[in-house]
Every structure is written in structure tokens, then in C-alpha cells.
Design a protein around this motif. Structure first.
Motif, PDB file in Angstrom:
ATOM      1  N   ARG A  84       2.470 -17.522 -33.616  1.00  0.00           N
ATOM      2  CA  ARG A  84       1.382 -18.047 -32.280  1.00  0.00           C
ATOM      3  C   ARG A  84       0.931 -19.215 -32.130  1.00  0.00           C
ATOM      4  NH1 ARG A  84       0.978 -13.565 -29.525  1.00  0.00           N
ATOM      5  NH2 ARG A  84      -1.216 -14.482 -28.479  1.00  0.00           N
ATOM      6  N   GLN A  85       1.673 -20.235 -31.720  1.00  0.00           N
ATOM      7  CA  GLN A  85       1.259 -21.850 -31.488  1.00  0.00           C
ATOM      8  C   GLN A  85       2.525 -21.891 -30.250  1.00  0.00           C
ATOM      9  OE1 GLN A  85       0.739 -24.037 -34.408  1.00  0.00           O
ATOM     10  NE2 GLN A  85      -1.235 -22.945 -34.966  1.00  0.00           N
ATOM     11  N   MET A  86       1.996 -22.687 -29.417  1.00  0.00           N
ATOM     12  CA  MET A  86       2.826 -23.091 -28.396  1.00  0.00           C
ATOM     13  C   MET A  86       3.151 -25.187 -28.044  1.00  0.00           C
ATOM     14  SD  MET A  86       0.797 -22.042 -24.931  1.00  0.00           S
ATOM     15  CE  MET A  86      -0.589 -22.446 -24.544  1.00  0.00           C
ATOM     16  N   LEU A  87       3.735 -25.154 -27.007  1.00  0.00           N
ATOM     17  CA  LEU A  87       2.989 -26.818 -26.415  1.00  0.00           C
ATOM     18  C   LEU A  87       3.096 -26.519 -24.883  1.00  0.00           C
ATOM     19  CD1 LEU A  87       7.100 -27.315 -26.584  1.00  0.00           C
ATOM     20  CD2 LEU A  87       5.723 -28.642 -28.059  1.00  0.00           C
ATOM     21  N   ALA A  88       1.779 -26.860 -24.776  1.00  0.00           N
ATOM     22  CA  ALA A  88       0.620 -27.277 -23.850  1.00  0.00           C
ATOM     23  C   ALA A  88       1.336 -26.915 -23.038  1.00  0.00           C
ATOM     24  CB  ALA A  88      -0.714 -27.177 -24.508  1.00  0.00           C
ATOM     25  N   PHE A  89       2.027 -28.381 -22.654  1.00  0.00           N
ATOM     26  CA  PHE A  89       2.578 -28.707 -21.576  1.00  0.00           C
ATOM     27  C   PHE A  89       3.571 -27.854 -20.729  1.00  0.00           C
ATOM     28  CE2 PHE A  89       4.168 -31.083 -24.878  1.00  0.00           C
ATOM     29  CZ  PHE A  89       6.098 -30.725 -24.642  1.00  0.00           C
ATOM     30  N   GLU A  90       4.484 -26.750 -21.501  1.00  0.00           N
ATOM     31  CA  GLU A  90       4.826 -25.550 -20.738  1.00  0.00           C
ATOM     32  C   GLU A  90       6.250 -26.420 -20.011  1.00  0.00           C
ATOM     33  OE1 GLU A  90       3.439 -22.443 -18.387  1.00  0.00           O
ATOM     34  OE2 GLU A  90       1.957 -23.572 -18.150  1.00  0.00           O
ATOM     35  N   PRO A  91       7.003 -26.898 -21.592  1.00  0.00           N
ATOM     36  CA  PRO A  91       8.201 -28.115 -20.649  1.00  0.00           C
ATOM     37  C   PRO A  91       9.206 -27.539 -20.050  1.00  0.00           C
ATOM     38  CG  PRO A  91       8.635 -27.182 -23.048  1.00  0.00           C
ATOM     39  CD  PRO A  91       7.359 -27.177 -22.840  1.00  0.00           C
ATOM     40  N   THR A  92       9.276 -27.823 -18.579  1.00  0.00           N
ATOM     41  CA  THR A  92      10.222 -27.338 -17.997  1.00  0.00           C
ATOM     42  C   THR A  92      11.905 -27.100 -17.726  1.00  0.00           C
ATOM     43  OG1 THR A  92      10.548 -29.387 -16.780  1.00  0.00           O
ATOM     44  CG2 THR A  92       9.634 -28.193 -15.824  1.00  0.00           C
ATOM     45  N   ASP A  93      12.132 -25.908 -17.684  1.00  0.00           N
ATOM     46  CA  ASP A  93      13.338 -25.758 -18.044  1.00  0.00           C
ATOM     47  C   ASP A  93      14.907 -25.418 -16.359  1.00  0.00           C
ATOM     48  OD1 ASP A  93      16.356 -25.205 -18.817  1.00  0.00           O
ATOM     49  OD2 ASP A  93      15.846 -23.085 -19.728  1.00  0.00           O
ATOM     50  N   ALA A 114       8.802 -33.985 -19.261  1.00  0.00           N
ATOM     51  CA  ALA A 114       8.908 -32.943 -18.751  1.00  0.00           C
ATOM     52  C   ALA A 114       7.946 -32.129 -19.161  1.00  0.00           C
ATOM     53  CB  ALA A 114       9.940 -32.179 -19.191  1.00  0.00           C
ATOM     54  N   SER A 115       6.775 -31.799 -17.948  1.00  0.00           N
ATOM     55  CA  SER A 115       5.847 -31.311 -17.669  1.00  0.00           C
ATOM     56  C   SER A 115       5.311 -29.664 -17.008  1.00  0.00           C
ATOM     57  CB  SER A 115       4.650 -31.834 -17.518  1.00  0.00           C
ATOM     58  OG  SER A 115       4.600 -32.608 -18.560  1.00  0.00           O
ATOM     59  N   GLY A 116       5.476 -28.650 -17.307  1.00  0.00           N
ATOM     60  CA  GLY A 116       5.365 -27.687 -16.783  1.00  0.00           C
ATOM     61  C   GLY A 116       3.958 -27.233 -15.735  1.00  0.00           C
ATOM     62  N   PRO A 117       3.267 -25.909 -15.556  1.00  0.00           N
ATOM     63  CA  PRO A 117       2.106 -25.550 -14.855  1.00  0.00           C
ATOM     64  C   PRO A 117       0.976 -26.286 -15.187  1.00  0.00           C
ATOM     65  CG  PRO A 117       3.700 -24.014 -14.236  1.00  0.00           C
ATOM     66  CD  PRO A 117       4.581 -24.523 -15.595  1.00  0.00           C
ATOM     67  N   ARG A 118       1.221 -25.630 -16.849  1.00  0.00           N
ATOM     68  CA  ARG A 118      -0.185 -26.184 -17.224  1.00  0.00           C
ATOM     69  C   ARG A 118      -0.764 -27.706 -17.356  1.00  0.00           C
ATOM     70  NH1 ARG A 118       0.749 -23.957 -21.362  1.00  0.00           N
ATOM     71  NH2 ARG A 118       0.440 -21.811 -20.929  1.00  0.00           N
ATOM     72  N   ARG A 119       0.405 -28.224 -16.911  1.00  0.00           N
ATOM     73  CA  ARG A 119      -0.507 -30.207 -16.802  1.00  0.00           C
ATOM     74  C   ARG A 119      -1.086 -30.431 -16.724  1.00  0.00           C
ATOM     75  NH1 ARG A 119      -0.687 -34.602 -15.265  1.00  0.00           N
ATOM     76  NH2 ARG A 119       0.086 -36.447 -15.209  1.00  0.00           N
ATOM     77  N   PHE A 120      -1.846 -29.887 -15.062  1.00  0.00           N
ATOM     78  CA  PHE A 120      -2.959 -30.349 -14.912  1.00  0.00           C
ATOM     79  C   PHE A 120      -4.474 -30.545 -15.184  1.00  0.00           C
ATOM     80  CE2 PHE A 120      -3.139 -26.134 -12.988  1.00  0.00           C
ATOM     81  CZ  PHE A 120      -4.275 -25.621 -12.582  1.00  0.00           C
ATOM     82  N   VAL A 121      -4.059 -29.328 -15.846  1.00  0.00           N
ATOM     83  CA  VAL A 121      -5.017 -29.152 -17.457  1.00  0.00           C
ATOM     84  C   VAL A 121      -5.244 -29.236 -18.490  1.00  0.00           C
ATOM     85  CG1 VAL A 121      -6.684 -27.298 -15.825  1.00  0.00           C
ATOM     86  CG2 VAL A 121      -5.104 -26.641 -17.614  1.00  0.00           C
ATOM     87  N   ALA A 122      -4.187 -29.054 -19.328  1.00  0.00           N
ATOM     88  CA  ALA A 122      -3.988 -29.234 -20.719  1.00  0.00           C
ATOM     89  C   ALA A 122      -3.501 -30.859 -20.271  1.00  0.00           C
ATOM     90  CB  ALA A 122      -2.360 -28.410 -21.304  1.00  0.00           C
ATOM     91  N   GLY A 123      -2.337 -31.800 -19.729  1.00  0.00           N
ATOM     92  CA  GLY A 123      -1.928 -32.837 -20.078  1.00  0.00           C
ATOM     93  C   GLY A 123      -0.434 -32.777 -19.757  1.00  0.00           C
TER      94      GLY A 123
END
Length: 400
Positions: A84-93, A114-123
Motif C-alpha cells: 500500500r505504497q506509491m510513487l507520489a509524483f504520479e508518473p504520466t503514461d 515524468a510527473s502528474g497531477p500531484r506534482r504541485f504539492v508532492a514535487g
């Protein structure tokens, strides 16, 4: 046909690069082949990370993982999901956008930042990168960084490689930080706002102590292409994601909805719909339409995004939606990419970055895909390139 080298070990890769540095051989680095628009430049050979695969260390308690660069992203995410862990930056596909085949690799993710929607708060992806092993342009094996956050030796060097698009070195292994998967999530939807009103609503939401982890605006032209056309309300949809413990999300959701009711009708999406919606936002799903119409990924100040789109609409056909509180724009042009026009407006509105993500091959060949660098930045980039790869062994063909 371009020769493809697939070294079975880091040492074998280093020998290949060392020989190339003493000759005229030039390499393009190939991971899963999902983040590249171009065919290899004439006279280059491919250096594949396919055999450099596998998770080499994973410590869920310390929330760190180490994996070889050719490890498929799906394998990484599956291993994390078990804990139950994840890459916080939500890599785009973006495979569906570009028509690429193959499997995305963890090396490709960091190479393109490659960074997704959470990038502006999680880096961004680079902010999760703790260390790397790589082969430089002289064929030397180098280690930078470590496996825990407190070990910062060489961390800046690792971050230089993140986003370098394979132009500086062959990354063979990455160590990165992971985070727990939130217990639940919800999305507050405000309906019917125009782009400027949405920018104000998102700014209001971000100023509240409710920990918004996603903020996007989906104009009426695209809203029907998200969530199977089932988003509630009418007109455009401004969407704000909340994540965390169920009790906390419920309280924050109520507070956020009450504050945003002044802007327009408010509704709430459940956890399952939230997950699907933000995956579609991450991957710019509305523009995965099987066409080669020019598609731009543009980063500007959040308050400038809607002004950029408004200016472009006065002169050319453009469809768009907004992520990162309006700071990331996905722009689809109807015909010509209008690179000069777009970049002129980006500069006039305070600067930013515009990357051409998709277009016909002949258009790509004639268009600067990446934002041109200022003279001082270009000079610094040249110095960095010379330090990592003095013989120019590595030729980038990757895009983010």
C-alpha cells in the motif's frame, strides 16, 4: 536498420560506452520506447536498458526502493501496491497519446522527469530521487546519492540527471522515495465556471487548510471526455482532489465545498470515480484520439494559464484543459503547431516551458520540440554536458 546494443550488466554497458568514447560511435538510450517521438538520428545506435532490470532493494518501513533502470514501471507499481505504497509524483503514461508501444521503465520515468497531477504539492519525479548509478560518457561507473533521505552526498548530481532525457549518461540504477497510499479520496466539483473564474476558485481552494492534492479545470469542450461523460453538473468542471484518512477527507470535503459554493454549483465524486478521473487527467486522456494533431504540454504560472489560452484562441484553433492549479496546460492545435506564436505568448506572460508532445513526423522534424534555452542557460547546459559526456557519446531523442 539501427544497431541495438542490449548489455546484460552495468560493466558491459560501461565497456560499450568506453569504446564509443574513443571512436565515432554515438548512442541513443532506449528504455521501454514509450517516451520518444523520434526515430534514432542517422548514424546513431541504440543502447537499451532492457536487460538492466529488477528491483534490487525495497524497504517499506523506510519508504525507499532501489531498482535497475530497465525495470518496467508496472513491476515497480505492483510491488509498491502490495505494501500500500506509491510513487507520489504520479508518473504520466502518454502511450495512448503518442501511439507508442512497449512498457514504460523506471529509468525512463526519471530520465524525462515524468510527473502528474500531484506534482504541485508532492514535487516532481526528481524530488523523489535519492540516488543513481550511471555510466558517464567516458565509460566510467559512477554512484551518486544514497538509499536514505539523510544521506545527501551527490543528491544534486542525481537530480541533474532527472529530466536530462538520456543526453548526459546511461542511468543504470535509481533509488527513490515512496509514500503510503491514502486511505481514501474524494473530488469536489464546481460546475459552470469559465477559465478565469476557475483560476480564482482553484486559488481559493489552495489557500484553505484542506490539503488539496489535485486541482484541474476541464472546460466544456473536454469535460464530456472525462469519467465516461458522467461528471455531474453542466458546463465546465473545476475539480479538486482530497486524499487521506476517511474521517479527515470527510471533514475537509465539507469545508471545501462550503467555501466553493460561492463560485457555482458544487458536487462530490466518490473514491472510485476520483481515482479514474485523475488517471485520465494525468494521461491527458481526452486527446488520445488516434490523431496526430499537434499537442503541447505547457508549464506557466498558475495565474497566467487562462490568459495564455484566451490569447491563443483569438488567433488560432486550440482546445485545452488545465492541471496543477492552472499551471500546466494541455493544448491541442487543430492543424499547425504554431510554435512561434505559442512561445511568444508564453514569454510575454512571464515565461514558462512549452514541449511539443505529438505531431506528424514531418512537423516534428521542422519544429523545436523543447523550449529554447536562454543564452546563459544554454551555456551552462553545454558545460554540464561536457562534464558528463565530453565526447558527445549520448544523443537525446526522448521527450517528456
Amino acid at each position: 536498420m539501427t544497431a541495438v546494443h542490449e548489455p546484460l550488466s552495468e560493466e558491459a554497458a560501461a565497456r560499450l560506452v568506453q569504446v564509443a568514447s574513443l571512436s565515432s560511435a554515438r548512442f541513443v538510450i532506449r528504455g521501454g520506447g514509450t517516451r520518444s517521438l523520434f526515430s534514432p538520428p542517422e548514424g546513431t545506435e541504440a543502447l537499451s536498458t532492457r536487460a538492466l532490470a529488477g528491483i534490487t532493494a525495497y524497504n517499506p518501513a523506510e519508504m525507499t526502493m532501489t531498482a535497475r533502470s530497465g525495470t518496467p514501471l508496472a513491476e515497480i507499481e505492483a510491488a509498491l501496491a502490495e505494501k500500500r505504497q506509491m510513487l507520489a509524483f504520479e508518473p504520466t503514461d502518454l502511450k495512448a497519446l503518442t501511439g507508442a508501444e512497449g512498457a514504460s521503465t523506471i529509468g525512463g520515468v526519471f530520465a524525462t522527469n515524468a510527473s502528474g497531477p500531484r506534482r504541485f504539492v508532492a514535487g516532481a519525479a526528481r524530488d523523489s530521487l535519492l540516488g543513481v548509478r550511471f555510466v558517464n560518457g567516458c565509460g566510467e561507473i559512477v554512484k551518486a546519492g544514497g538509499r536514505v533521505m539523510k544521506n545527501v552526498t551527490g543528491l544534486d548530481l542525481a537530480k541533474v540527471l532527472a529530466g536530462s532525457h538520456g543526453s548526459l549518461a546511461l542511468v543504470t540504477e535509481v533509488t527513490f522515495r515512496v509514500l503510503p497510499v491514502p486511505e481514501t479520496a474524494a473530488t469536489v466539483v464546481v460546475s459552470g465556471l469559465n477559465d478565469a473564474e476557475a483560476a480564482a476558485a482553484m486559488a481559493t481552494a489552495m489557500a484553505l487548510p484542506v490539503e488539496v492534492s489535485g486541482a484541474a479545470h476541464l472546460p466544456e469542450s473536454v469535460r464530456g471526455r472525462f469519467a465516461g461523460g458522467a461528471l455531474p453538473g453542466e458546463g465546465a468542471a473545476t475539480v479538486l482532489r482530497l486524499e487521506g484518512l476517511a474521517a479527515s477527507v470527510a471533514v475537509r470535503q465539507e469545508k471545501l465545498a462550503a467555501e466553493l459554493a460561492a463560485f457555482g454549483p458544487v458536487s462530490v465524486l466518490d473514491a472510485e470515480t476520483t481515482k479514474a478521473l485523475w488517471r485520465e487527467i494525468r494521461d491527458a486522456a481526452p486527446y488520445a484520439d488516434g490523431t496526430a494533431r499537434p499537442l503541447w504540454r505547457v508549464s506557466v504560472a498558475p495565474t497566467m494559464g487562462h490568459q495564455l489560452v484566451a490569447a491563443l484562441r483569438l488567433e488560432t484553433g486550440v482546445d485545452a484543459f488545465y492541471d496543477w492549479q492552472g499551471g500546466l496546460l494541455w493544448l491541442r492545435m487543430e492543424a499547425d503547431p504554431e510554435a512561434a506564436l505559442l512561445r511568444r505568448y508564453v514569454k510575454a506572460l512571464g515565461g514558462g516551458h512549452a514541449t511539443l508532445v505529438r505531431a506528424r513526423p514531418e512537423v516534428l522534424a521542422a519544429t523545436p520540440v523543447f523550449e529554447p534555452q536562454a543564452e546563459a542557460v544554454a551555456a551552462l547546459s553545454a558545460q554540464v554536458k561536457a562534464s558528463f559526456d565530453p565526447s558527445g557519446v549520448f544523443v537525446s531523442r526522448m521527450v517528456g
